[in-house]
Design a protein around this motif. Structure first.
Motif, PDB file in Angstrom:
ATOM      1  N   GLY A   1       0.781  -1.225   0.000  1.00  0.00           N
ATOM      2  CA  GLY A   1       0.000   0.000   0.000  1.00  0.00           C
ATOM      3  C   GLY A   1       0.811   1.272   0.000  1.00  0.00           C
ATOM      4  N   TRP A   2       2.099   1.200  -0.359  1.00  0.00           N
ATOM      5  CA  TRP A   2       2.934   2.398  -0.408  1.00  0.00           C
ATOM      6  C   TRP A   2       2.593   3.201  -1.664  1.00  0.00           C
ATOM      7  N   HIS A   3       2.581   4.513  -1.537  1.00  0.00           N
ATOM      8  CA  HIS A   3       2.215   5.381  -2.651  1.00  0.00           C
ATOM      9  C   HIS A   3       3.413   6.107  -3.266  1.00  0.00           C
ATOM     10  N   GLU A   4       4.562   6.049  -2.604  1.00  0.00           N
ATOM     11  CA  GLU A   4       5.744   6.734  -3.127  1.00  0.00           C
ATOM     12  C   GLU A   4       6.985   5.936  -2.756  1.00  0.00           C
ATOM     13  N   LEU A   5       7.933   5.895  -3.689  1.00  0.00           N
ATOM     14  CA  LEU A   5       9.201   5.229  -3.442  1.00  0.00           C
ATOM     15  C   LEU A   5      10.335   6.188  -3.755  1.00  0.00           C
ATOM     16  N   GLY A   6      11.371   6.169  -2.929  1.00  0.00           N
ATOM     17  CA  GLY A   6      12.562   6.959  -3.181  1.00  0.00           C
ATOM     18  C   GLY A   6      13.781   6.062  -3.212  1.00  0.00           C
ATOM     19  N   LEU A   7      14.884   6.617  -3.654  1.00  0.00           N
ATOM     20  CA  LEU A   7      16.133   5.871  -3.646  1.00  0.00           C
ATOM     21  C   LEU A   7      17.290   6.843  -3.818  1.00  0.00           C
ATOM     22  N   HIS A   8      18.470   6.403  -3.431  1.00  0.00           N
ATOM     23  CA  HIS A   8      19.708   7.142  -3.667  1.00  0.00           C
ATOM     24  C   HIS A   8      20.476   6.380  -4.745  1.00  0.00           C
ATOM     25  N   ALA A   9      20.447   6.890  -5.965  1.00  0.00           N
ATOM     26  CA  ALA A   9      21.085   6.220  -7.090  1.00  0.00           C
ATOM     27  C   ALA A   9      22.522   6.673  -7.235  1.00  0.00           C
ATOM     28  N   GLN A  10      23.444   5.723  -7.414  1.00  0.00           N
ATOM     29  CA  GLN A  10      24.767   6.116  -7.850  1.00  0.00           C
ATOM     30  C   GLN A  10      24.614   6.795  -9.212  1.00  0.00           C
ATOM     31  N   VAL A  11      25.406   7.835  -9.442  1.00  0.00           N
ATOM     32  CA  VAL A  11      25.233   8.640 -10.656  1.00  0.00           C
ATOM     33  C   VAL A  11      25.292   7.778 -11.917  1.00  0.00           C
ATOM     34  N   SER A  12      26.114   6.755 -11.907  1.00  0.00           N
ATOM     35  CA  SER A  12      26.203   5.876 -13.073  1.00  0.00           C
ATOM     36  C   SER A  12      24.921   5.095 -13.325  1.00  0.00           C
ATOM     37  N   ALA A  13      24.020   5.029 -12.337  1.00  0.00           N
ATOM     38  CA  ALA A  13      22.786   4.257 -12.465  1.00  0.00           C
ATOM     39  C   ALA A  13      21.556   5.136 -12.673  1.00  0.00           C
ATOM     40  N   ILE A  14      21.732   6.455 -12.795  1.00  0.00           N
ATOM     41  CA  ILE A  14      20.577   7.343 -12.963  1.00  0.00           C
ATOM     42  C   ILE A  14      19.746   6.942 -14.172  1.00  0.00           C
ATOM     43  N   GLY A  15      20.401   6.666 -15.293  1.00  0.00           N
ATOM     44  CA  GLY A  15      19.681   6.288 -16.497  1.00  0.00           C
ATOM     45  C   GLY A  15      18.870   5.022 -16.310  1.00  0.00           C
ATOM     46  N   PHE A  16      19.410   4.056 -15.585  1.00  0.00           N
ATOM     47  CA  PHE A  16      18.690   2.813 -15.318  1.00  0.00           C
ATOM     48  C   PHE A  16      17.379   3.097 -14.593  1.00  0.00           C
ATOM     49  N   TYR A  17      17.438   3.881 -13.528  1.00  0.00           N
ATOM     50  CA  TYR A  17      16.221   4.162 -12.773  1.00  0.00           C
ATOM     51  C   TYR A  17      15.265   5.065 -13.554  1.00  0.00           C
ATOM     52  N   ALA A  18      15.798   5.993 -14.336  1.00  0.00           N
ATOM     53  CA  ALA A  18      14.946   6.844 -15.165  1.00  0.00           C
ATOM     54  C   ALA A  18      14.141   6.008 -16.146  1.00  0.00           C
ATOM     55  N   ARG A  19      14.745   4.982 -16.706  1.00  0.00           N
ATOM     56  CA  ARG A  19      14.039   4.122 -17.656  1.00  0.00           C
ATOM     57  C   ARG A  19      12.891   3.379 -17.003  1.00  0.00           C
ATOM     58  N   HIS A  20      12.860   3.357 -15.681  1.00  0.00           N
ATOM     59  CA  HIS A  20      11.797   2.665 -14.963  1.00  0.00           C
ATOM     60  C   HIS A  20      10.902   3.631 -14.189  1.00  0.00           C
ATOM     61  N   GLY A  21      10.916   4.902 -14.589  1.00  0.00           N
ATOM     62  CA  GLY A  21       9.949   5.848 -14.050  1.00  0.00           C
ATOM     63  C   GLY A  21      10.381   6.645 -12.844  1.00  0.00           C
ATOM     64  N   PHE A  22      11.636   6.537 -12.422  1.00  0.00           N
ATOM     65  CA  PHE A  22      12.120   7.334 -11.291  1.00  0.00           C
ATOM     66  C   PHE A  22      12.716   8.638 -11.818  1.00  0.00           C
TER      67      PHE A  22
ATOM     68  N   ALA B   1      14.643  16.250 -14.506  1.00  0.00           N
ATOM     69  CA  ALA B   1      13.497  15.349 -14.436  1.00  0.00           C
ATOM     70  C   ALA B   1      12.858  15.168 -15.806  1.00  0.00           C
ATOM     71  N   ALA B   2      12.850  16.221 -16.618  1.00  0.00           N
ATOM     72  CA  ALA B   2      12.303  16.123 -17.974  1.00  0.00           C
ATOM     73  C   ALA B   2      13.112  15.133 -18.809  1.00  0.00           C
ATOM     74  N   CYS B   3      14.437  15.198 -18.706  1.00  0.00           N
ATOM     75  CA  CYS B   3      15.284  14.248 -19.437  1.00  0.00           C
ATOM     76  C   CYS B   3      15.022  12.822 -18.972  1.00  0.00           C
ATOM     77  N   ALA B   4      14.881  12.641 -17.652  1.00  0.00           N
ATOM     78  CA  ALA B   4      14.589  11.312 -17.127  1.00  0.00           C
ATOM     79  C   ALA B   4      13.244  10.808 -17.634  1.00  0.00           C
ATOM     80  N   ALA B   5      12.259  11.702 -17.706  1.00  0.00           N
ATOM     81  CA  ALA B   5      10.946  11.309 -18.220  1.00  0.00           C
ATOM     82  C   ALA B   5      11.043  10.844 -19.669  1.00  0.00           C
ATOM     83  N   MET B   6      11.816  11.555 -20.480  1.00  0.00           N
ATOM     84  CA  MET B   6      11.978  11.163 -21.883  1.00  0.00           C
ATOM     85  C   MET B   6      12.710   9.831 -21.993  1.00  0.00           C
ATOM     86  N   LEU B   7      13.708   9.602 -21.166  1.00  0.00           N
ATOM     87  CA  LEU B   7      14.423   8.332 -21.203  1.00  0.00           C
ATOM     88  C   LEU B   7      13.479   7.172 -20.882  1.00  0.00           C
TER      89      LEU B   7
END
Length: 301
Positions: free
Chosen positions: A102-123, A155-161
């Protein structure tokens, strides 16, 4: 439980799987990334929900966890298993587990090299980057089963990714002047190139086709090299030109919508098929009425 031929992802109890969880994390974080073991192991481990990935022989090869403050963490895959979809499978399992609780929000601390990975999954990235255990990190977040607010260019770039990564065949982009600062960034251009060379099709509606021409927008150069993958049309009907928003939609239920097309702020979601159908129903008639941008074929970029 998520079972694949080569590996198995399972939600586990910490006490029962602690040795296997630590075995993976020590290899990745302590030995490979030189994170001090006293920082890698913390007091909240027993309070977290953990996922463990095992290979076909039952050996541990990946870990991740959900913390009590609704964060994803300790995502790790041993070196020889990277690039085989384990990270994606773990992330899906963790999000499904958060949804189940029932959680409505998730956060995480991404290593910079992994930002693209998480962006591709909606973070989406949030706030400035910071140093954690000697490694540069970025806070990212995602709303579960809801539209995520896009507040800035990163965030816009992450959304496009995320949109491009999830697109199956056709990506639709409605833009005023090809969005400098967004559609010309190296990350987005790389994603578009990968999509286009994999038999993807990109349809772009523009209010002002002369602006990207003057700017020698890199997407135009890419389109010249891959003419079968890109199509541009100029909006000329007065009633269509009054439309102020801009948006991008894929054919897998993902969208990024901006109420004011000259700004980055808006909202995005990767699993919103009804909203995508609405936007496609608005895009397609304008596409049919618009003028093909034949002038883009001879730019000499």
């Amino acid at each position: 439980m998520n079972t694949l031929p080569q590996f198995q992802v399972e939600v586990v109890e910490f006490a029962a799987a602690v040795a296997q969880l630590h075995a993976v994390r020590e290899r990745v974080f302590v030995q490979e990334q030189q994170v001090p073991v006293e920082l890698e192991r913390d007091a909240i481990d027993p309070l977290c929900r953990h996922v463990l990935v095992r290979d076909a022989h039952g050996q541990p090869i990946g870990t991740g966890r959900l913390t009590p403050d609704h964060r994803i963490g300790r995502m790790a895959v041993v070196r020889e298993w990277r690039g085989k979809g384990i990270g994606e499978a773990m992330l899906r399992t963790l999000v499904d587990e958060a949804r189940r609780m029932g959680w409505h929000e998730l956060g995480l601390h991404a290593q910079v090299s992994a930002i693209g990975f998480y962006a591709r999954h909606g973070f989406l990235p949030q706030g400035p980057r910071f140093n954690e255990a000697g490694i540069e990190h970025q806070t990212m977040r995602s709303l579960v089963d809801a539209a995520n607010p896009v507040e800035n260019r990163d965030a816009a770039c992450a959304a496009m990714l995320g949109l491009i990564a999830g697109c199956r065949r056709v990506l639709r982009i409605y833009s005023r002047e090809l969005d400098p600062g967004l559609l010309d960034t190296p990350e987005v251009m790389t994603a578009l190139r990968r999509f286009a060379t994999g038999d993807g099709e990109v349809r772009v509606l523009l209010h002002d086709p002369a602006a990207p021409q003057r700017a020698l927008a890199p997407m135009l150069g890419l389109a010249q090299r891959l003419p079968s993958a890109f199509a541009f049309r100029a909006i000329e009907e007065p009633v269509d030109r009054e439309y102020a928003p801009a948006y991008a939609v894929n054919d897998a239920g993902g969208y990024y919508f901006r109420t004011l097309g000259h700004r980055f702020d808006g909202e995005t979601r990767l699993d919103a098929a009804p909203r995508v159908r609405q936007l496609c129903a608005a895009f397609d008639p304008v596409w049919e009425r618009a003028r093909p941008c034949s002038e883009f074929r001879a730019l000499g970029i």
